[in-house]
Design an enzyme around this catalytic site. Structure first.
Site, PDB file in Angstrom:
ATOM      1  N   ASN A   9      27.840  23.271  27.072  1.00  0.00           N
ATOM      2  CA  ASN A   9      27.861  22.575  28.357  1.00  0.00           C
ATOM      3  C   ASN A   9      26.565  22.911  29.088  1.00  0.00           C
ATOM      4  O   ASN A   9      26.427  23.997  29.633  1.00  0.00           O
ATOM      5  CB  ASN A   9      29.093  23.057  29.154  1.00  0.00           C
ATOM      6  CG  ASN A   9      29.119  22.504  30.568  1.00  0.00           C
ATOM      7  OD1 ASN A   9      28.364  21.591  30.907  1.00  0.00           O
ATOM      8  ND2 ASN A   9      29.981  23.060  31.408  1.00  0.00           N
ATOM      9  N   TRP A  10      25.631  21.964  29.068  1.00  0.00           N
ATOM     10  CA  TRP A  10      24.302  22.246  29.622  1.00  0.00           C
ATOM     11  C   TRP A  10      24.293  22.242  31.150  1.00  0.00           C
ATOM     12  O   TRP A  10      23.316  22.621  31.763  1.00  0.00           O
ATOM     13  CB  TRP A  10      23.302  21.209  29.140  1.00  0.00           C
ATOM     14  CG  TRP A  10      23.023  21.227  27.665  1.00  0.00           C
ATOM     15  CD1 TRP A  10      23.736  21.877  26.679  1.00  0.00           C
ATOM     16  CD2 TRP A  10      21.940  20.579  27.003  1.00  0.00           C
ATOM     17  NE1 TRP A  10      23.168  21.652  25.466  1.00  0.00           N
ATOM     18  CE2 TRP A  10      22.063  20.849  25.622  1.00  0.00           C
ATOM     19  CE3 TRP A  10      20.887  19.776  27.442  1.00  0.00           C
ATOM     20  CZ2 TRP A  10      21.152  20.357  24.679  1.00  0.00           C
ATOM     21  CZ3 TRP A  10      19.994  19.277  26.499  1.00  0.00           C
ATOM     22  CH2 TRP A  10      20.120  19.582  25.143  1.00  0.00           C
ATOM     23  N   LYS A  11      25.321  21.722  31.754  1.00  0.00           N
ATOM     24  CA  LYS A  11      25.385  21.589  33.215  1.00  0.00           C
ATOM     25  C   LYS A  11      24.145  20.828  33.714  1.00  0.00           C
ATOM     26  O   LYS A  11      23.654  19.944  33.008  1.00  0.00           O
ATOM     27  CB  LYS A  11      25.531  22.966  33.854  1.00  0.00           C
ATOM     28  CG  LYS A  11      26.705  23.741  33.218  1.00  0.00           C
ATOM     29  CD  LYS A  11      27.065  24.980  33.924  1.00  0.00           C
ATOM     30  CE  LYS A  11      28.220  25.656  33.171  1.00  0.00           C
ATOM     31  NZ  LYS A  11      28.701  26.851  33.809  1.00  0.00           N
ATOM     32  N   HIS A  98      36.513  21.057  34.527  1.00  0.00           N
ATOM     33  CA  HIS A  98      35.698  22.268  34.639  1.00  0.00           C
ATOM     34  C   HIS A  98      35.837  22.860  36.048  1.00  0.00           C
ATOM     35  O   HIS A  98      35.904  22.127  37.034  1.00  0.00           O
ATOM     36  CB  HIS A  98      34.225  21.940  34.336  1.00  0.00           C
ATOM     37  CG  HIS A  98      33.415  23.184  34.124  1.00  0.00           C
ATOM     38  ND1 HIS A  98      32.958  23.938  35.168  1.00  0.00           N
ATOM     39  CD2 HIS A  98      33.045  23.823  32.992  1.00  0.00           C
ATOM     40  CE1 HIS A  98      32.309  24.996  34.688  1.00  0.00           C
ATOM     41  NE2 HIS A  98      32.349  24.939  33.352  1.00  0.00           N
ATOM     42  N   GLU A 100      33.779  24.189  37.994  1.00  0.00           N
ATOM     43  CA  GLU A 100      32.743  23.805  38.964  1.00  0.00           C
ATOM     44  C   GLU A 100      33.059  22.443  39.582  1.00  0.00           C
ATOM     45  O   GLU A 100      32.790  22.208  40.758  1.00  0.00           O
ATOM     46  CB  GLU A 100      31.363  23.790  38.268  1.00  0.00           C
ATOM     47  CG  GLU A 100      30.871  25.214  38.022  1.00  0.00           C
ATOM     48  CD  GLU A 100      29.936  25.358  36.841  1.00  0.00           C
ATOM     49  OE1 GLU A 100      29.408  24.352  36.350  1.00  0.00           O
ATOM     50  OE2 GLU A 100      29.742  26.515  36.404  1.00  0.00           O
ATOM     51  N   GLU A 170      38.909  28.974  30.530  1.00  0.00           N
ATOM     52  CA  GLU A 170      37.702  29.536  31.128  1.00  0.00           C
ATOM     53  C   GLU A 170      38.071  30.281  32.408  1.00  0.00           C
ATOM     54  O   GLU A 170      38.182  29.660  33.478  1.00  0.00           O
ATOM     55  CB  GLU A 170      36.714  28.419  31.485  1.00  0.00           C
ATOM     56  CG  GLU A 170      36.248  27.596  30.315  1.00  0.00           C
ATOM     57  CD  GLU A 170      34.876  27.002  30.563  1.00  0.00           C
ATOM     58  OE1 GLU A 170      33.963  27.312  29.810  1.00  0.00           O
ATOM     59  OE2 GLU A 170      34.733  26.245  31.540  1.00  0.00           O
ATOM     60  N   GLY A 176      29.375  32.273  34.065  1.00  0.00           N
ATOM     61  CA  GLY A 176      28.032  32.509  34.598  1.00  0.00           C
ATOM     62  C   GLY A 176      27.858  33.859  35.268  1.00  0.00           C
ATOM     63  O   GLY A 176      26.869  34.096  35.957  1.00  0.00           O
ATOM     64  N   SER A 216      30.750  33.326  29.950  1.00  0.00           N
ATOM     65  CA  SER A 216      29.794  34.347  29.503  1.00  0.00           C
ATOM     66  C   SER A 216      29.928  34.688  28.023  1.00  0.00           C
ATOM     67  O   SER A 216      29.799  35.849  27.629  1.00  0.00           O
ATOM     68  CB  SER A 216      29.906  35.601  30.378  1.00  0.00           C
ATOM     69  OG  SER A 216      29.605  35.285  31.718  1.00  0.00           O
ATOM     70  N   GLY A 237      28.118  27.898  28.303  1.00  0.00           N
ATOM     71  CA  GLY A 237      27.226  27.408  29.347  1.00  0.00           C
ATOM     72  C   GLY A 237      25.817  27.933  29.114  1.00  0.00           C
ATOM     73  O   GLY A 237      25.055  27.397  28.313  1.00  0.00           O
ATOM     74  N   GLY A 238      25.477  29.021  29.788  1.00  0.00           N
ATOM     75  CA  GLY A 238      24.121  29.588  29.748  1.00  0.00           C
ATOM     76  C   GLY A 238      23.536  29.708  28.349  1.00  0.00           C
ATOM     77  O   GLY A 238      22.387  29.311  28.112  1.00  0.00           O
TER      78      GLY A 238
HETATM   79  P1  PGA Z   1      28.808  30.350  30.925  1.00  0.00           P
HETATM   80  O1  PGA Z   1      29.517  28.980  31.313  1.00  0.00           O
HETATM   81  O2  PGA Z   1      28.828  30.446  29.416  1.00  0.00           O
HETATM   82  O3  PGA Z   1      27.414  30.233  31.471  1.00  0.00           O
HETATM   83  O4  PGA Z   1      29.579  31.449  31.562  1.00  0.00           O
HETATM   84  C1  PGA Z   1      30.640  28.509  30.612  1.00  0.00           C
HETATM   85  C2  PGA Z   1      31.092  27.195  31.192  1.00  0.00           C
HETATM   86  O5  PGA Z   1      30.956  27.008  32.411  1.00  0.00           O
HETATM   87  O6  PGA Z   1      31.584  26.309  30.467  1.00  0.00           O
END
Ligand code: PGA
Length: 254
Positions: A9-11, A98, A100, A170, A176, A216, A237-238
């Site tokens: 997930n590149w956001k 998600h 966010e 999650e 993050g 993470s 994510g990251g």
């Molecule tokens: P993260 O994000 O790996 O940067 O913690 C995961 C996600 O939001 O899907």
């Protein structure tokens, strides 16, 4: 056998050139480096989806996901993107729920339920995210909260429809933040979610639903996380923004 999946997930990251290089690097190295039959899902931002679909053509087990869709089929919703648009350019998946989006864009369980229906009506598979906040884990029955997230947005589906769902657990406190759920903590929740699906639908649906861990996740912890009985991969994510790290996570199954 449940599908093993790693989704990136590149956001809201990368410009066009950077995005093309990252997709090419990942896809070109995938066949050389990864010999298990895991599925890879890449979720770049909207403007790069068509290029991602084109670059991934002909590569087995690479799928492209949108990070969001609007809950309506079409119409006067300035700035929004529909399930049909995504599907018509060749995307296979969409991420829905998600944290966010729940937090910053106020997407309620009810809106998410509509998005799920809209995605299914356009034959998209769904990576559906659920998770508890730090406060919920510390002070409340967070299992009840997770169960409610499932019930409110997914449990109106028929068993056949539910086969298009990949779940992603999650924990919001792990996204993050560098804090990861321990493999034991994650396994406990995944096994609980499987039990809830079995109670609502059937053992066989529960057994065949892929449940990913997200929060993470990195090449250092992915192997132990993915070796847990009920963890079928990750939503990353990251670490999905660097080809080396993402591929190393994908190799955790090999
Ligand atoms: P993260 O994000 O790996 O940067 O913690 C995961 C996600 O939001 O899907």
């Amino acid at each position: 056998m449940r599908k093993k999946i790693v989704a990136g997930n590149w956001k809201m990251n990368k410009n066009y050139e950077e995005a093309l290089s990252l997709i090419s690097e990942i896809i070109n190295m995938k066949d050389l480096e990864i010999n298990s039959n895991m599925e890879m899902v890449l979720a770049p931002p909207f403007p790069y989806l068509k290029a991602a679909v084109d670059l991934s053509k002909g590569y087995s087990n690479v799928f492209i996901a949108a990070q969001n869709i609007n809950e309506n089929i079409s119409g006067a919703y300035t700035g929004e993107i529909s399930a049909e648009m995504i599907q018509s350019i060749g995307c296979n998946y969409v991420i829905i729920g998600h944290s966010e989006r729940r937090l910053y864009f106020h997407e309620t369980n009810e809106v998410l339920r509509k998005k799920v229906d809209t995605a299914l009506s356009r034959v998209l598979k769904i990576i559906f995210c659920i998770g508890e906040s730090k406060e919920e884990r510390e002070t409340k029955d967070f299992y009840a909260i997770l169960k409610l997230q499932l019930e409110a947005s997914l449990f109106h589906l028929t068993e056949n429809e539910f086969e298009n769902i990949v779940l992603a657990y999650e924990p919001v406190w792990a996204i993050g933040t560098g804090l990861t759920a321990s493999p034991e903590q994650a396994q406990e929740v995944h096994s609980f979610l499987r039990k809830v699906i079995a109670e609502k639908y059937s053992e066989s649906l529960a057994e065949s639903t892929s449940i990913l861990y997200g929060g993470s996740c990195n090449p250092k912890n992915s192997k132990t996380l993915f070796s847990q009985k009920d963890i079928d991969g990750g939503l990353i994510g990251g670490a999905s923004l660097k080809s080396r790290e993402f591929l190393d996570i994908c190799k955790s199954f090999s």
